[in-house]
Write a protein that holds these residues in place. Structure first.
Motif, PDB file in Angstrom:
ATOM      1  N   ARG A 172       0.908  -1.282   0.045  1.00 49.86           N
ATOM      2  CA  ARG A 172       0.061   0.102   0.023  1.00 49.86           C
ATOM      3  C   ARG A 172       0.865   1.195   0.102  1.00 49.86           C
ATOM      4  O   ARG A 172       2.016   1.324   0.832  1.00 49.86           O
ATOM      5  CB  ARG A 172      -0.847   0.116   1.211  1.00 49.86           C
ATOM      6  N   ALA A 173       0.492   2.322  -0.879  1.00 50.30           N
ATOM      7  CA  ALA A 173       1.351   3.481  -0.876  1.00 50.30           C
ATOM      8  C   ALA A 173       0.536   4.516  -1.134  1.00 50.30           C
ATOM      9  O   ALA A 173      -0.768   4.627  -1.483  1.00 50.30           O
ATOM     10  CB  ALA A 173       2.156   3.326  -2.307  1.00 50.30           C
ATOM     11  N   LEU A 174       0.835   5.616  -0.399  1.00 46.00           N
ATOM     12  CA  LEU A 174       0.174   7.018  -0.530  1.00 46.00           C
ATOM     13  C   LEU A 174       1.045   8.082  -1.419  1.00 46.00           C
ATOM     14  O   LEU A 174       2.091   8.190  -1.045  1.00 46.00           O
ATOM     15  CB  LEU A 174      -0.020   7.428   0.934  1.00 46.00           C
ATOM     16  N   VAL A 175       0.238   8.751  -2.270  1.00 47.64           N
ATOM     17  CA  VAL A 175       0.974   9.759  -3.229  1.00 47.64           C
ATOM     18  C   VAL A 175       0.396  11.225  -2.646  1.00 47.64           C
ATOM     19  O   VAL A 175      -0.881  11.277  -2.797  1.00 47.64           O
ATOM     20  CB  VAL A 175       0.826   9.285  -4.533  1.00 47.64           C
ATOM     21  N   THR A 217      -8.628  13.937   1.123  1.00 49.38           N
ATOM     22  CA  THR A 217      -7.975  15.379   1.513  1.00 49.38           C
ATOM     23  C   THR A 217      -7.231  15.073   2.582  1.00 49.38           C
ATOM     24  O   THR A 217      -7.378  13.835   3.515  1.00 49.38           O
ATOM     25  CB  THR A 217      -8.871  16.179   1.377  1.00 49.38           C
ATOM     26  N   ARG A 218      -6.361  15.999   3.118  1.00 47.16           N
ATOM     27  CA  ARG A 218      -5.570  15.720   4.504  1.00 47.16           C
ATOM     28  C   ARG A 218      -6.665  15.505   5.732  1.00 47.16           C
ATOM     29  O   ARG A 218      -6.364  14.686   6.469  1.00 47.16           O
ATOM     30  CB  ARG A 218      -4.852  17.134   4.789  1.00 47.16           C
ATOM     31  N   GLU A 219      -7.740  16.104   5.522  1.00 46.39           N
ATOM     32  CA  GLU A 219      -8.985  16.024   6.680  1.00 46.39           C
ATOM     33  C   GLU A 219      -9.293  14.455   6.513  1.00 46.39           C
ATOM     34  O   GLU A 219     -10.096  14.219   7.649  1.00 46.39           O
ATOM     35  CB  GLU A 219      -9.869  16.882   6.607  1.00 46.39           C
ATOM     36  N   THR A 220      -9.676  14.111   5.387  1.00 48.27           N
ATOM     37  CA  THR A 220     -10.166  12.675   5.308  1.00 48.27           C
ATOM     38  C   THR A 220      -9.511  11.488   5.161  1.00 48.27           C
ATOM     39  O   THR A 220     -10.001  10.224   5.140  1.00 48.27           O
ATOM     40  CB  THR A 220     -11.228  12.700   4.058  1.00 48.27           C
ATOM     41  N   LEU A 221      -8.391  11.546   5.308  1.00 54.61           N
ATOM     42  CA  LEU A 221      -7.153  10.485   4.821  1.00 54.61           C
ATOM     43  C   LEU A 221      -7.321   9.561   6.264  1.00 54.61           C
ATOM     44  O   LEU A 221      -7.329   9.801   7.469  1.00 54.61           O
ATOM     45  CB  LEU A 221      -5.793  11.056   4.933  1.00 54.61           C
ATOM     46  N   PRO A 222      -7.649   8.488   5.763  1.00 58.03           N
ATOM     47  CA  PRO A 222      -7.654   7.318   6.785  1.00 58.03           C
ATOM     48  C   PRO A 222      -6.400   6.904   7.548  1.00 58.03           C
ATOM     49  O   PRO A 222      -5.398   6.856   7.068  1.00 58.03           O
ATOM     50  CB  PRO A 222      -8.535   5.943   6.101  1.00 58.03           C
ATOM     51  N   ASP A 223      -6.770   6.403   8.702  1.00 58.18           N
ATOM     52  CA  ASP A 223      -5.640   5.763   9.576  1.00 58.18           C
ATOM     53  C   ASP A 223      -5.148   4.243   9.156  1.00 58.18           C
ATOM     54  O   ASP A 223      -5.970   3.270   9.507  1.00 58.18           O
ATOM     55  CB  ASP A 223      -5.967   5.776  10.933  1.00 58.18           C
TER      56      ASP A 223
END
Length: 335
Positions: A172-175, A217-223
């Protein structure tokens, strides 16, 4: 054949126009390419606004001719160049090392201290023109499956491919930053079987339309645990956030550049055993990008919102051009 051609010439901050300039003649070891497509990128915009660091470091100066993402057909060759290049469809490396220094000898010509950069550094005119002169050694031939549109996307694609490879084998990667480079990086990661998440500032509808389900978005990014985080933005605070979000023993990749220094606590890198990688150039990834486009493993065509002529370049650089939802504008100098 006319002795002049049309080219977009930037003469100062927010000042530029199409001019008639001399047609380039190939020097020894060079070719001349008839340009069919050239991409406009964020670096070009920084030169237009006057914010590009090279202007203040003495590496670049007005007047200059922009354009480093291009594709075209070889129309002339200089002394010492194989005539077999004539008529071949090509794209070319942006970074032109001096071919004599230690870095060039070690295969790192894109980091050469004395390098020219097409349309960027060292007074090497770019591709926002009808023709372009470049060293023959910098060329990459394009197969039939890679047309001019794809060819002009190889340079940004090479950067993105290197960023994706630097992320390593991960589940899993985050861009960060779903612009041209971020989306291309996401495409290469997806092609490798990685679950890709994107973080931007809007609702992500364009990225979702490309088949990316996980757009935040930064506010909705899951943990979630991210094995790699790629920062493809120009935000000074996000390099530190990348380290905060990546899993221990993960990798962070930095390909975006901020206009000011980015604070980063290296203790976080050490205590999480994180590998950090910076990506400067597409050079080592161009051939593999061409192959990926040719095979259909990655299709970046939807990123191109519009194709315009040279007369529209000023409006594009100024942000005044109204186009489709894609992040990339192409220029066809023949229009």
């Amino acid at each position: 054949m006319s002795s002049t051609m049309r080219a977009f010439v930037l003469t100062g901050p927010r000042r530029g126009a199409v001019q008639e300039v001399p047609v380039p003649r190939p020097e020894s070891g060079e070719v001349v390419v008839d340009v069919e497509r050239a991409g406009v990128c964020g670096t070009d915009v920084e030169f237009f606004t006057g914010e590009m660091a090279y202007l203040h470091q003495g590496h670049s100066a007005y007047p200059m001719r922009l354009g480093h993402e291009w594709a075209g057909t070889v129309s002339a060759v200089g002394a010492g160049v194989d005539s077999g290049w004539l008529g071949r469809r090509v794209m070319g490396d942006t970074m032109l090392g001096d071919q004599t220094c230690r870095r060039c000898a070690r295969g790192h010509q894109h980091t050469c201290e004395n390098r020219q950069e097409v349309g960027i550094r060292g007074d090497r005119p770019g591709a926002l023109a009808e023709r372009l002169a470049v060293p023959a050694w910098s060329l990459h031939a394009l197969p039939d499956e890679v047309d001019a549109v794809l060819g002009a996307l190889v340079e940004p694609g090479g950067n993105a491919l290197r960023a994706a490879r630097a992320a390593g084998a991960c589940d899993r990667a985050l861009v960060f930053g779903p612009g041209t480079i971020g989306l291309l990086t996401a495409m290469f990661l997806r092609a490798a079987g990685t679950e890709v998440h994107l973080m931007g500032v809007d609702d992500g509808s364009f990225a979702r339309g490309l088949g990316f389900e996980h757009v935040w978005t930064r506010e909705t990014l899951p943990d979630l645990p991210f094995d790699a985080v790629v920062d493809a933005t120009g935000a000074a605070d996000l390099p530190a956030l990348a380290v905060d979000l990546v899993e221990p023993a993960g990798r962070v990749v930095y390909i975006g550049l901020s206009g000011r220094p980015s604070p980063l606590d290296t203790r976080a890198l050490v205590l999480k055993d994180v590998t950090a990688v910076g990506v400067l150039s597409a050079s080592p990834g161009l051939a593999e990008t061409i192959a990926a486009y040719g095979s259909g493993a990655v299709d970046p065509r939807p990123l191109v919102a519009a194709t315009v002529g040279l007369d529209d370049v000023g409006a594009v650089l100024a942000g005044e051009w109204r186009a489709g939802p894609g992040p990339k504008i192409h220029v066809d100098p023949r229009r």
